[in-house]
Design a protein around this motif. Structure first.
Motif, PDB file in Angstrom:
ATOM      1  N   ASP A   1       8.882  -1.323  -1.558  1.00  0.00           N
ATOM      2  CA  ASP A   1       7.674  -1.912  -0.952  1.00  0.00           C
ATOM      3  C   ASP A   1       7.984  -2.408   0.453  1.00  0.00           C
ATOM      4  N   ARG A   2       6.979  -2.316   1.331  1.00  0.00           N
ATOM      5  CA  ARG A   2       7.265  -2.731   2.706  1.00  0.00           C
ATOM      6  C   ARG A   2       7.373  -4.258   2.832  1.00  0.00           C
ATOM      7  N   ARG A   3       6.991  -4.974   1.781  1.00  0.00           N
ATOM      8  CA  ARG A   3       7.171  -6.429   1.806  1.00  0.00           C
ATOM      9  C   ARG A   3       8.289  -6.862   0.847  1.00  0.00           C
TER      10      ARG A   3
ATOM     11  N   MET B   1      -1.932  -9.517  13.504  1.00  0.00           N
ATOM     12  CA  MET B   1      -1.537  -8.558  12.478  1.00  0.00           C
ATOM     13  C   MET B   1      -0.992  -7.276  13.098  1.00  0.00           C
ATOM     14  N   CYS B   2       0.023  -6.712  12.460  1.00  0.00           N
ATOM     15  CA  CYS B   2       0.507  -5.403  12.864  1.00  0.00           C
ATOM     16  C   CYS B   2      -0.493  -4.342  12.367  1.00  0.00           C
ATOM     17  N   ALA B   3      -0.286  -3.096  12.776  1.00  0.00           N
ATOM     18  CA  ALA B   3      -1.246  -2.046  12.433  1.00  0.00           C
ATOM     19  C   ALA B   3      -1.352  -1.886  10.923  1.00  0.00           C
ATOM     20  N   ALA B   4      -0.216  -1.943  10.226  1.00  0.00           N
ATOM     21  CA  ALA B   4      -0.227  -1.726   8.780  1.00  0.00           C
ATOM     22  C   ALA B   4      -1.000  -2.834   8.080  1.00  0.00           C
ATOM     23  N   CYS B   5      -0.753  -4.098   8.486  1.00  0.00           N
ATOM     24  CA  CYS B   5      -1.467  -5.226   7.878  1.00  0.00           C
ATOM     25  C   CYS B   5      -2.948  -5.154   8.218  1.00  0.00           C
ATOM     26  N   ALA B   6      -3.247  -4.792   9.471  1.00  0.00           N
ATOM     27  CA  ALA B   6      -4.642  -4.722   9.901  1.00  0.00           C
ATOM     28  C   ALA B   6      -5.400  -3.685   9.086  1.00  0.00           C
TER      29      ALA B   6
ATOM     30  N   ILE C   1      -2.554 -12.776   5.371  1.00  0.00           N
ATOM     31  CA  ILE C   1      -1.581 -11.701   5.133  1.00  0.00           C
ATOM     32  C   ILE C   1      -0.700 -11.455   6.353  1.00  0.00           C
ATOM     33  N   SER C   2       0.481 -10.971   6.055  1.00  0.00           N
ATOM     34  CA  SER C   2       1.457 -10.685   7.096  1.00  0.00           C
ATOM     35  C   SER C   2       2.579  -9.890   6.453  1.00  0.00           C
ATOM     36  N   CYS C   3       3.542  -9.518   7.251  1.00  0.00           N
ATOM     37  CA  CYS C   3       4.673  -8.779   6.716  1.00  0.00           C
ATOM     38  C   CYS C   3       5.890  -9.049   7.600  1.00  0.00           C
ATOM     39  N   TRP C   4       7.001  -8.371   7.284  1.00  0.00           N
ATOM     40  CA  TRP C   4       8.222  -8.542   8.066  1.00  0.00           C
ATOM     41  C   TRP C   4       7.956  -8.311   9.550  1.00  0.00           C
ATOM     42  N   ASP C   5       7.007  -7.408   9.866  1.00  0.00           N
ATOM     43  CA  ASP C   5       6.809  -7.023  11.265  1.00  0.00           C
ATOM     44  C   ASP C   5       5.971  -8.016  12.058  1.00  0.00           C
ATOM     45  N   CYS C   6       5.069  -8.707  11.372  1.00  0.00           N
ATOM     46  CA  CYS C   6       4.105  -9.486  12.149  1.00  0.00           C
ATOM     47  C   CYS C   6       3.986 -10.942  11.727  1.00  0.00           C
ATOM     48  N   GLY C   7       4.610 -11.326  10.641  1.00  0.00           N
ATOM     49  CA  GLY C   7       4.307 -12.648  10.093  1.00  0.00           C
ATOM     50  C   GLY C   7       5.353 -13.718  10.364  1.00  0.00           C
TER      51      GLY C   7
HETATM   52 ZN   LIG Z   1       2.252  -6.914   9.288  1.00  0.00          ZN
END
Ligand SMILES: [Zn+2]
Ligand SMILES: [Fe+3]
Ligand SMILES: [Mg+2]
Ligand SMILES: [Zn+2]
Lengths: 775, 327
Positions: free
Chosen positions: A127-129, A164-169, A185-191
């Motif tokens: 998973d990306r998260r 938000m990054c593109a994937a989260c958006a 929401i967020s992830c490793w890239d944007c949060g």
């Molecule tokens: Zn993200």
């Protein structure tokens, strides 16, 4: 009205009110409507969610049936209204964008523990998260603690700083995604990112989680930024670490809470019933006070060790399960249970602001596990316990706030209730909703007083309430009273403390009275200017009559008598034995140096207000039994008395009851019986139990007398003393056996944390009276 | 009764009744005394039980109290009047003792009692003897002191250990039979105040207040409110004699709220704070003077106490007699 064809397309306008925004309600409606082949649209507005659906009558009926039944887990539906519309030919079902205008009616939801889906992703290397400490979705994660303003949209939260990054958006914009419109929401890239820093704020090398776990393993104290504030953690099995933490926090005896990785571990440590499991695993994830497995039940194999210093002298443990991804990751990394206690010194409020936390906790924590998502409002852990199979709340905060308590009738005008002085909460009423604040704390503390003032401000904005009526305690020195009286352009209404306790119990049970109210607590300002706390009231939401109380005794030295229960022993023994207590009582010997002075102080009435407080009676017995002469946290003497009592003992002391009105209960009789038994060599655990049983007996007896004359056969039990489960259990049992209907607290705390709700309920009820009848 | 205890009730009474009726620009600031041209003028009534107590009697109190009110205006106390309300049958010997104390106190403070009056009321009234004194003093310095003059950064100085008078009186009432080696702190503060003013630049002493009824806590609240500033004091530094502390612990009383009759609070600019302290230390009444805190800009109107654990407690003006608030 037009007529509709029997099986042709029909259209319905549906309005859904309650906690329905930011909880995945629109995608749920979208999914439901699409599955049923319906056309129409769904959207948020300031009043909640509006839906238009068009299709066959059968399809619409199925839709309406599922709307409430299958609603997403975080939704709290209060009302669904349906009206007919004109079919316009159908087409696609669509989600429409938010509308920020109009009066604010939609409710903000409480913070919620990480959901199962997110946990699966968290543990999935694909998973990306995977391993992301801030994973959340529409069904879980931070809410109230990050909301700055309404409507609940990302720019109005502390997530505003994280684009938000593109994937989260893409997930955010996809109605079919679990994260559709999940604001945090967020992830490793944007949060937000995790960091481990030292006491000076300098970042420590290595993976923050692994390094923090290593520190804990090595007996370190780690401050952890949670949802509503900072915690301090040590390993729960590490006596040295636990006692170090106590010393650094200046917290001598007050129990620490323990976070266990799962229910199995909890069950190995404590006795769990179904209710307890539900509390532990529920979305609110409170601290659950549970009886430890003891000599009788035996230790289970695999139970982790719990150091003595975690909860000294207490047969209970406060357990909680991980409720943020960070907690899950840390406990998995560590593979053991941890103490997780509020990040503060002594009685200070819990730290939540990063800079402030670093400054205040620098002398306590060896390192800080922090992140860059700000906490907007300090929110302590909630505390609950199972009682008769139900969850009873003792501190209503994270996970519950800002869910409203529903009043039985809508208020005529918006109300602010300012609450008590200790364990303060405030309460805002709008219509039928009583929005009880998070636990604010002890107002004498300046930080706390400030958060009381800013908290009221925050709530008035969040719920768009401009109070016109302000309720307050009668105690002239409560800072909450002073705050209420300083407000201009509002009507104010004083509510007697114990009336508020009983009213809070009524409101909690959705009732209006009349009821016989037994309000037993530490103390509250009485209608006669003396200090009350062992009260039998005939009450409804509007008014009360004091039909009975404990016989007043002096509190020698006022506040000093609260901090030093042995002074109450002196006052009670003086009342119990006219000619002085019998020889050989150890409490007299232990406090010999000041005993005579304190007695004279009480007799002369110098700074010794008299009180009918039940809490002080428990204090006196605790001191007589040698359990507690001096306390270092509120209620300690009474807590230890309860914890010491032998639950198998069913003997009871008998307290005399006066024939006149109000009924006066001779609490001194119970103290004399306890002292006599003790001198006769009866074990203190038995004496403690007989005292509890005797108190329960006299409560039931007085209620019976009052039922005979009032015709009222429902009893509400409230006040901090009823946090005592032994007493509560025996009183409730006795009352039930005598044919009473018994109301106890469920969602509103019986202690002073519930006072604001009671004040609000009384103010609302009085406001419905004709002008001339309002006091 | 709460209206005389020096807390918020007194304030409500003063502002609601007296200021309402007598309103004028001289009265308005509600300082310890009135400043008219180059004169200070003040009056005070003295009611105390018992009349005689360790360290003094109602006579000392009556002279020192009015001398101090003048000194707190920055004036040199000059002339006093004395009025007596006596209960019928009040022993002449007691009255002699009181007047002798007054004469000695006047001499010590360098003032003259130049006029007076006596009334006798029925038995059972006036608790034996009430004394009313008024006084005038001359303003010989340019500095005008005011409770509204405290500024952020200023030092908060207490001139000596607090609470001795109030605790002495409580114990002297004899109901408690508590042994403590305590005497009232009643004393004239005019010399001490003069030394302080001499040591500081003009305007650097912002305000002087004697901490009588309601104690230091009440005085600090008055200053914080009038100056719209915060006052932050440190619990650890506030001088309290061990005997007073012990008695306060036993009685369950916070020494910050206990009356003094020979102690003052001074608000002094940061620049002059050290000089002020040195000057106070040079006088026997100021040996134990200490800088106990600071004036801050926020939160306006509040007095905060830094506790031993590093917490911050609100020290509020009491509405009436202190009643426990905790559970
Ligand atoms: Zn993200
Ligand atoms: Fe209470
Ligand atoms: Mg005066
Ligand atoms: Zn989730």
């Amino acid at each position: 009205m037009h007529t509709e064809p029997l099986d042709g397309p029909i259209r319905r306008h549906v309005r859904v009110e309650g906690v329905v925004q930011g909880v995945g309600f629109r995608p749920f409606v979208y999914g439901l409507a699409t599955r049923l082949g319906l056309a129409g649209r769904v959207g948020n507005d300031a009043g909640g969610v509006f839906v238009e659906v068009e299709g066959t009558p059968a399809g619409i009926a199925a839709f309406l049936a599922a709307l409430e039944r299958d609603a997403p887990p975080l939704a709290e539906i209060e009302r669904v209204t349906v009206r007919s519309g004109e079919p316009d030919g159908g087409g696609e079902f669509t989600i429409v964008g938010s509308d920020g205008s109009g009066p604010r009616q939609a409710l903000v939801s409480p913070d919620s523990a990480t959901c199962g889906d997110c946990l699966t992703e968290l543990a999935d290397p694909a998973d990306r998260r995977f391993g992301y400490p801030f994973i959340n979705c529409t069904n879980c994660g931070p809410r109230f603690t990050i909301v700055r303003d309404v409507p609940y949209d990302r720019p109005n939260t502390t997530m505003a700083a994280f684009p938000m990054c593109a994937a989260c958006a893409a997930e955010y914009a996809d109605p079919g995604d679990r994260r559709f419109h999940a604001q945090p929401i967020s992830c490793w890239d944007c949060g937000p990112r995790l960091r481990l820093v030292d006491a000076h704020g300098a970042e420590l090398p290595g993976d923050p989680l692994r390094a923090a776990a290593a520190l804990l393993r090595g007996s370190g104290v780690v401050a952890i930024k949670g949802l509503g504030g900072y915690h301090l953690a040590v390993r729960a099995d590490d006596e040295a670490a636990a006692s170090t933490l106590r010393a650094r926090k200046h917290r001598e005896d007050k129990p620490f809470a323990v976070m266990v990785p799962d229910v199995e571990t909890a069950a190995a440590l404590c006795e769990l019933d179904e209710g307890a499991v539900a509390s532990l695993t529920g979305r609110a994830r409170p601290i659950v006070l549970l009886p430890r497995r003891g000599a009788a039940t035996g230790r289970l194999p695999g139970a982790p060790a719990v150091a003595h210093s975690v909860a000294p002298g207490d047969r209970r443990l406060g357990l909680m399960l991980p409720y943020t991804p960070l907690h899950h990751l840390l406990l998995a990394e560590l593979g053991t249970t941890i103490v997780l206690t509020s990040g503060n010194v002594s009685d200070e409020p819990i730290a939540y602001d990063d800079a402030d936390a670093l400054e205040r906790l620098a002398g306590i924590a060896d390192a800080f596990l922090v992140h860059d998502r700000p906490i907007h409002i300090r929110t302590d852990d909630s505390v609950v316990r199972p009682f008769l199979g139900r969850e009873a709340v003792l501190r209503r905060s994270r996970g519950h706030v800002p869910d409203p308590v529903r009043l039985s009738r809508p208020a005529r005008r918006p109300i602010l209730a300012c609450g008590a002085e200790l364990k303060n909460t405030f309460c805002l009423v709008k219509g039928r909703h009583a929005f009880v604040s998070h636990h604010v704390g002890d107002l004498e503390n300046y930080e706390t007083m400030r958060s009381f003032v800013t908290g009221i401000d925050h709530f008035t904005r969040l719920f768009d309430v401009r109070p016109e009526l302000v309720a307050h305690d009668l105690h002239p020195e409560y800072l909450s009273t002073k705050h209420a009286l300083e407000m201009t352009g509002v009507d104010s209404v004083g509510v007697q403390h114990h009336h508020a306790h009983i009213a809070s119990c009524l409101a909690d049970n959705g009732e209006e009275g009349p009821v016989l109210g037994v309000a037993f607590d530490g103390l509250g300002y009485g209608a006669d200017g003396t200090i009350w706390g062992g009260e039998f009231l005939l009450a409804d939401l509007v008014s009360f009559r004091r039909l009975g109380h404990l016989a007043p005794v002096p509190m020698p030295g006022g506040t000093a008598a609260i901090r030093q229960p042995w002074r109450m022993a002196a006052a009670y023994l003086d009342a119990a034995y006219g000619g002085g207590p019998p020889e050989g009582l150890d409490v007299v010997r232990r406090n010999e140096a000041a005993w005579a002075d304190v007695l004279r102080l009480g007799r002369a009435g110098v700074n010794s207000p008299t009180t009918s407080s039940a809490g002080r009676l428990f204090d006196a017995v605790s001191a007589v039994l040698g359990l507690r002469d001096t306390i270092n946290y509120e209620g300690q003497a009474a807590v230890e008395l309860e914890q010491h009592a032998d639950p198998a003992e069913h003997g009871a002391y008998r307290a005399g009851v006066s024939a006149g009105r109000p009924v006066v209960v001779a609490g001194a009789d119970l103290v004399r019986a306890a002292a006599d038994d003790l001198l006769a060599g009866v074990a203190p655990a038995v004496v403690a139990a007989r005292f509890h049983n005797g108190t329960a007996d006299v409560v039931v007896r007085v209620c019976e007398m009052l039922r005979d004359e009032s015709g009222v056969s429902a009893v509400a039990l409230s006040g901090g003393v009823f946090q005592n489960l032994l007493l509560l259990g025996r009183v409730a049992k006795g009352l039930n056996a005598s044919g009473f209907r018994v109301l106890t607290h469920v969602r509103v705390p019986p202690n002073d944390g519930g006072i604001s709700v009671g004040q609000a309920a009384v103010a609302a009820a009085r406001d419905h009276l004709p002008e001339t009848a309002r006091e | 009764l709460a209206h005389g205890a020096g807390g918020k009730a007194t304030h409500t009474l003063i502002e609601g009744v007296f200021l309402e009726s007598f309103r004028n620009p001289v009265l308005e600031p509600l300082e310890d005394g009135a400043v008219i041209d180059e004169m200070a003028f003040t009056t005070d009534s003295f009611v105390v039980t018992p009349l005689f107590f360790p360290g003094g009697d109602i006579g000392d109190l009556a002279v020192n109290g009015t001398v101090n009110d003048l000194a707190m205006c920055g004036a040199r106390p000059r002339y006093l009047s004395a009025g007596f309300i006596l209960e019928e049958g009040f022993p002449i010997a007691h009255l002699r003792r009181i007047t002798a104390s007054m004469a000695a106190a006047a001499e010590a403070a360098g003032v003259h009692i130049v006029t007076g009056d006596t009334k006798v009321v029925e038995r059972g009234k006036a608790d034996g003897c009430y004394v009313v004194t008024s006084g005038v003093g001359t303003l010989e310095r340019p500095t005008r002191l005011s409770a509204a003059a405290a500024r952020p950064g200023d030092a908060v100085i207490v001139s000596g250990p607090i609470g001795e008078h109030g605790i002495t009186i409580m114990l002297a009432r004899g109901e408690l039979d508590i042994q403590a080696d305590l005497t009232s702190d009643t004393a004239p503060l005019n010399e001490l105040a003069a030394r302080l003013l001499d040591a500081c630049d003009d305007g650097d002493v912002r305000c002087l207040r004697d901490a009588t009824r309601g104690g230091v806590a009440t005085v600090l609240n008055e200053i914080a409110e009038a100056s719209k500033a915060a006052i932050v004091v440190n619990e650890d530094i506030i001088p309290v004699r061990p005997d007073v502390r012990g008695a306060c612990e036993l009685l369950g009383i916070d020494p910050l709220y206990v009356a003094c009759e020979g102690r003052m609070v001074a608000i002094v600019s940061q620049a002059s704070a050290e000089a002020a302290l040195t000057a106070l230390h040079s006088h026997p009444l100021g040996r134990e003077a200490a800088i106990v805190g600071r004036v801050n800009d926020d939160p306006p109107g509040l007095v905060l106490l830094k506790t031993a654990f590093g917490g911050t407690r609100i020290v509020d003006l009491l509405v009436g007699d202190p009643l426990p608030r905790i559970c």
